[in-house]
Motif scaffolding. Structure first.
Motif, PDB file in Angstrom:
ATOM      1  N   ASP A  18       0.809  -1.223   0.000  1.00  0.00           N
ATOM      2  CA  ASP A  18       0.000   0.000   0.000  1.00  0.00           C
ATOM      3  C   ASP A  18       0.838   1.267   0.000  1.00  0.00           C
ATOM      4  O   ASP A  18       0.494   2.249   0.651  1.00  0.00           O
ATOM      5  N   GLY A  19       1.942   1.266  -0.727  1.00  0.00           N
ATOM      6  CA  GLY A  19       2.727   2.488  -0.877  1.00  0.00           C
ATOM      7  C   GLY A  19       4.018   2.518  -0.119  1.00  0.00           C
ATOM      8  O   GLY A  19       4.696   3.553  -0.091  1.00  0.00           O
ATOM      9  N   LYS A  20       4.411   1.415   0.501  1.00  0.00           N
ATOM     10  CA  LYS A  20       5.730   1.351   1.112  1.00  0.00           C
ATOM     11  C   LYS A  20       6.769   1.094   0.021  1.00  0.00           C
ATOM     12  O   LYS A  20       6.423   0.891  -1.143  1.00  0.00           O
ATOM     13  N   LEU A  21       8.024   1.079   0.410  1.00  0.00           N
ATOM     14  CA  LEU A  21       9.096   0.858  -0.555  1.00  0.00           C
ATOM     15  C   LEU A  21       9.921  -0.358  -0.158  1.00  0.00           C
ATOM     16  O   LEU A  21      10.198  -0.576   1.025  1.00  0.00           O
ATOM     17  N   LEU A  22      10.293  -1.135  -1.151  1.00  0.00           N
ATOM     18  CA  LEU A  22      11.171  -2.282  -0.947  1.00  0.00           C
ATOM     19  C   LEU A  22      12.554  -1.900  -1.434  1.00  0.00           C
ATOM     20  O   LEU A  22      12.738  -1.506  -2.588  1.00  0.00           O
ATOM     21  N   ALA A  23      13.548  -2.025  -0.532  1.00  0.00           N
ATOM     22  CA  ALA A  23      14.922  -1.665  -0.873  1.00  0.00           C
ATOM     23  C   ALA A  23      15.668  -2.877  -1.422  1.00  0.00           C
ATOM     24  O   ALA A  23      15.242  -4.024  -1.267  1.00  0.00           O
ATOM     25  N   LYS A  24      16.800  -2.595  -2.031  1.00  0.00           N
ATOM     26  CA  LYS A  24      17.600  -3.634  -2.673  1.00  0.00           C
ATOM     27  C   LYS A  24      18.060  -4.698  -1.679  1.00  0.00           C
ATOM     28  O   LYS A  24      18.225  -5.867  -2.045  1.00  0.00           O
ATOM     29  N   ASP A  25      18.262  -4.319  -0.425  1.00  0.00           N
ATOM     30  CA  ASP A  25      18.729  -5.279   0.578  1.00  0.00           C
ATOM     31  C   ASP A  25      17.579  -6.020   1.250  1.00  0.00           C
ATOM     32  O   ASP A  25      17.785  -6.771   2.205  1.00  0.00           O
ATOM     33  N   PRO A  66       6.455   7.386  -2.053  1.00  0.00           N
ATOM     34  CA  PRO A  66       6.788   6.711  -3.319  1.00  0.00           C
ATOM     35  C   PRO A  66       7.046   7.678  -4.468  1.00  0.00           C
ATOM     36  O   PRO A  66       7.799   7.356  -5.391  1.00  0.00           O
ATOM     37  N   ASP A  67       6.433   8.868  -4.410  1.00  0.00           N
ATOM     38  CA  ASP A  67       6.633   9.842  -5.493  1.00  0.00           C
ATOM     39  C   ASP A  67       8.079  10.328  -5.553  1.00  0.00           C
ATOM     40  O   ASP A  67       8.577  10.677  -6.618  1.00  0.00           O
TER      41      ASP A  67
END
Length: 267
Positions: free
Chosen positions: A117-124, A132-133
């Motif tokens: 719902d608009g969180k961010l997933l990081a590379k790690d 998100p914008d």
């Protein structure tokens, strides 16, 4: 009356001398480190990553009350911990620079997808809450969702699906993994509408790739037959694919279509 030997007196005298010297050195050191020249006057912040993600105000607010003392006495651990509370910050390095400065390096998370719902997933693999914008101003990050403990598996499968789609001019818009609904991948051409495809959750990554490839290769035939690209396809069947017709042609919710060389019996 017991006499104290000359050796004992000498020992006490030497010990007293050492203590006095230590006290003098401590006092001198305290006086030295308290000189105004060592008061912190400069804090340089270097950001590794999206510089738009962290503002000067956020850094100042995080350091407020957590950066006390001078060049010698400032608690860098407390300052680093406060900076790590900023959602975007992955790691912090703080270095003292003689005689009254600190250099702070902030390593930011590298977002690879928008999660749920608009969180961010990081590379790690870290999931963090941020705008998100800021992470995706051009709308290029994929949207993925599913059980949090399977987040990297979902992202890895997204990359596999994206590699298949790129071969045929499509791109993956989103990928969901539902416990009972399977994989739901939405993909499209750059100028087209997204097509929703459901795949079986228990299939291997290689089998999922092949099924997606098979579906894409058969889209022209289905488009000709249906008068347009289907809206949805369900490929969880062992033999056959359920297809939702384009809106203009839609008479029933689902029609069964089978790919070349397949029949339509059972899942």
């Amino acid at each position: 009356m017991k006499r104290i030997s000359a050796g004992t007196l000498s020992f006490f005298a030497d010990t007293l001398s050492v203590v006095l010297i230590a006290l003098l050195l401590s006092a001198a050191t305290f006086w030295f480190i308290q000189r105004p020249v060592f008061l912190l006057r400069h804090v340089d912040v270097v950001i590794e990553g999206n510089r738009e993600a962290v503002s000067v105000e956020e850094v100042a607010q995080a350091l407020k009350g957590n950066l006390r003392g001078n060049y010698f006495t400032a608690s860098l651990g407390s300052a680093a911990a406060s900076l790590k509370d900023i959602p975007w910050v992955k790691d912090v390095a703080i270095v003292r620079e003689w005689p009254n400065s600190l250099q702070i390096e902030l390593v930011l998370h590298e977002p690879i997808a928008i999660w749920g719902d608009g969180k961010l997933l990081a590379k790690d693999g870290t999931i963090f809450v941020a705008n998100p914008d800021v992470a995706d101003p051009n709308g290029q990050l994929p949207r993925i969702n599913g059980p949090e403990q399977k987040r990297m598996r979902i992202y890895d499968q997204y990359r596999r699906f994206e590699a298949v789609c790129e071969q045929y001019g499509y791109r993956v818009v989103s990928l969901d993994l539902e416990d009972f609904g399977g994989w739901i991948v939405r993909f499209k051409r750059p100028d087209g509408k997204a097509l929703k495809l459901t795949l079986k959750e228990g299939d291997s990554p290689e089998a999922l790739d092949e099924k997606l490839k098979e579906v894409i290769l058969n889209l022209p035939r289905l488009k000709d037959r249906l008068g347009g690209e289907p809206l949805e396809m369900d490929a969880r069947y062992a033999k056959g694919v359920a297809v939702v017709k384009p809106a203009a042609e839609q008479e029933t919710d689902e029609d069964m279509e089978h790919l070349p060389g397949e029949s339509k019996d059972g899942r």
